[in-house]
Design an enzyme around this catalytic site. Sequence first.
Site, PDB file in Angstrom:
ATOM      1  N   GLU A 279       8.915  -4.276  10.958  1.00 33.21           N
ATOM      2  CA  GLU A 279       9.267  -2.946  10.438  1.00 33.21           C
ATOM      3  C   GLU A 279       9.741  -2.038  11.566  1.00 33.21           C
ATOM      4  OE1 GLU A 279       6.535  -1.120   7.684  1.00 33.21           O
ATOM      5  OE2 GLU A 279       7.604   0.792   7.736  1.00 33.21           O
TER       6      GLU A 279
ATOM      7  N   LYS B 269      -0.848  -9.781   2.580  1.00 33.30           N
ATOM      8  CA  LYS B 269      -0.185  -9.283   3.799  1.00 33.30           C
ATOM      9  C   LYS B 269      -1.144  -8.356   4.512  1.00 33.30           C
ATOM     10  CE  LYS B 269       3.109  -5.895   3.875  1.00 33.30           C
ATOM     11  NZ  LYS B 269       2.415  -4.924   4.758  1.00 33.30           N
TER      12      LYS B 269
ATOM     13  N   ASP C 211       0.846  -1.197   0.000  1.00 34.44           N
ATOM     14  CA  ASP C 211       0.000   0.000   0.000  1.00 34.44           C
ATOM     15  C   ASP C 211       0.881   1.246   0.000  1.00 34.44           C
ATOM     16  OD1 ASP C 211       0.898  -0.070   2.599  1.00 34.44           O
ATOM     17  OD2 ASP C 211      -1.087   0.057   3.526  1.00 34.44           O
TER      18      ASP C 211
HETATM   19  O1  KIV Z   1       3.439  -1.137   1.703  1.00 34.12           O
HETATM   20  C1  KIV Z   1       4.620  -1.443   1.897  1.00 34.12           C
HETATM   21  O2  KIV Z   1       5.518  -1.154   1.104  1.00 34.12           O
HETATM   22  C2  KIV Z   1       4.924  -2.176   3.118  1.00 34.12           C
HETATM   23  C3  KIV Z   1       6.357  -2.408   3.462  1.00 34.12           C
HETATM   24  C4  KIV Z   1       7.019  -1.178   3.895  1.00 34.12           C
HETATM   25  C5  KIV Z   1       6.459  -3.469   4.505  1.00 34.12           C
HETATM   26  O3  KIV Z   1       4.042  -2.571   3.803  1.00 34.12           O
END
Ligand code: KIV
Length: 295
Positions: free
Chosen positions: A213, A145, A76
């Site tokens: 993170e 995710k 996202d």
């Molecule tokens: O959206 C994204 O790029 C992420 C990463 C920073 C883990 O969730």
Amino acid sequence: MSEQPVNAAASDAEAGVVVNPYGGGSTSAGGPKRVRTRHFQNAKREGIKITGLTSYDQLTARIFDEAGIDFLLVGDSAGNNVLGYETTLPVTVDDLIPLTRAVAGAVKRAFVVADMPFGSYENGPEQALETAVRFMKETGAHAVKLEGGERSQKQIRRIVAAGIPVMAHIGYTPQSEHGLGGHIIQGRGEGIKQLLADAEAVQEAGAFAVVLEMVPADAARQVTERLEIPTISVGAGPHTDGQLLVWTDWAGLTIGRIPKFVKQYANLAGILSDAAAAWRQDVTNGAYPTEEHSY
Ligand code: KIV
């Protein structure tokens, strides 16, 4: 933890396949062998580092896939990098579906993870499953995710029970920036207790891997030692089972501040800017196009 066959390399070898311990090599038909969730597990067991980058389009997906990056996250973070939002909060499922489809359609080997945006799973397990099913049906992604440890455990369990692999995401979770009080490192001091509880919760719910993170390197090491599933660092130091970065950060395309944990590997903004200026100059002074570019 989820049921992951951990001996994929051995069974692949028995099947006459050229084997990299987790998803390299080629199929008996000669094409690259698709990375699967079991290869993440194998990598942890064998101590082979897993590599991931974000990707939001077919061009970068193809390049990163051919470079051997193991998984591509259609994050996202497209909100800041592609869609022109200031944060990830406004991003919707409808925003991410076409981007995820483009990435999934472009890769031959890499494992593609679809990020579930803010508001698409917090209502509970049924909403989470509905969103995950949309990504799987409409994009060709291989997993989803979502952010949150203990608070997202029921959602993860429900999605996994439906046969959809889940990559969890704990530590600093950008979708809850305001709840966390800003862009703040997680898992410091007493915070390690919550980090470990979150890590165990997502593993217990069946996640096949977990992104950590912005947590201190030592906290990430403790989580990595505690878990059977692989840990993937985004600003969590070197002691995890893999590394993930937002591609525009290391490629030198980020507008504004680059996080401390990013190492810049290219200066694409400079290269593109020089190319655009050179092209403009050629057009204005008549050096382009010439006969060789004409029909
Ligand atoms: O959206 C994204 O790029 C992420 C990463 C920073 C883990 O969730």
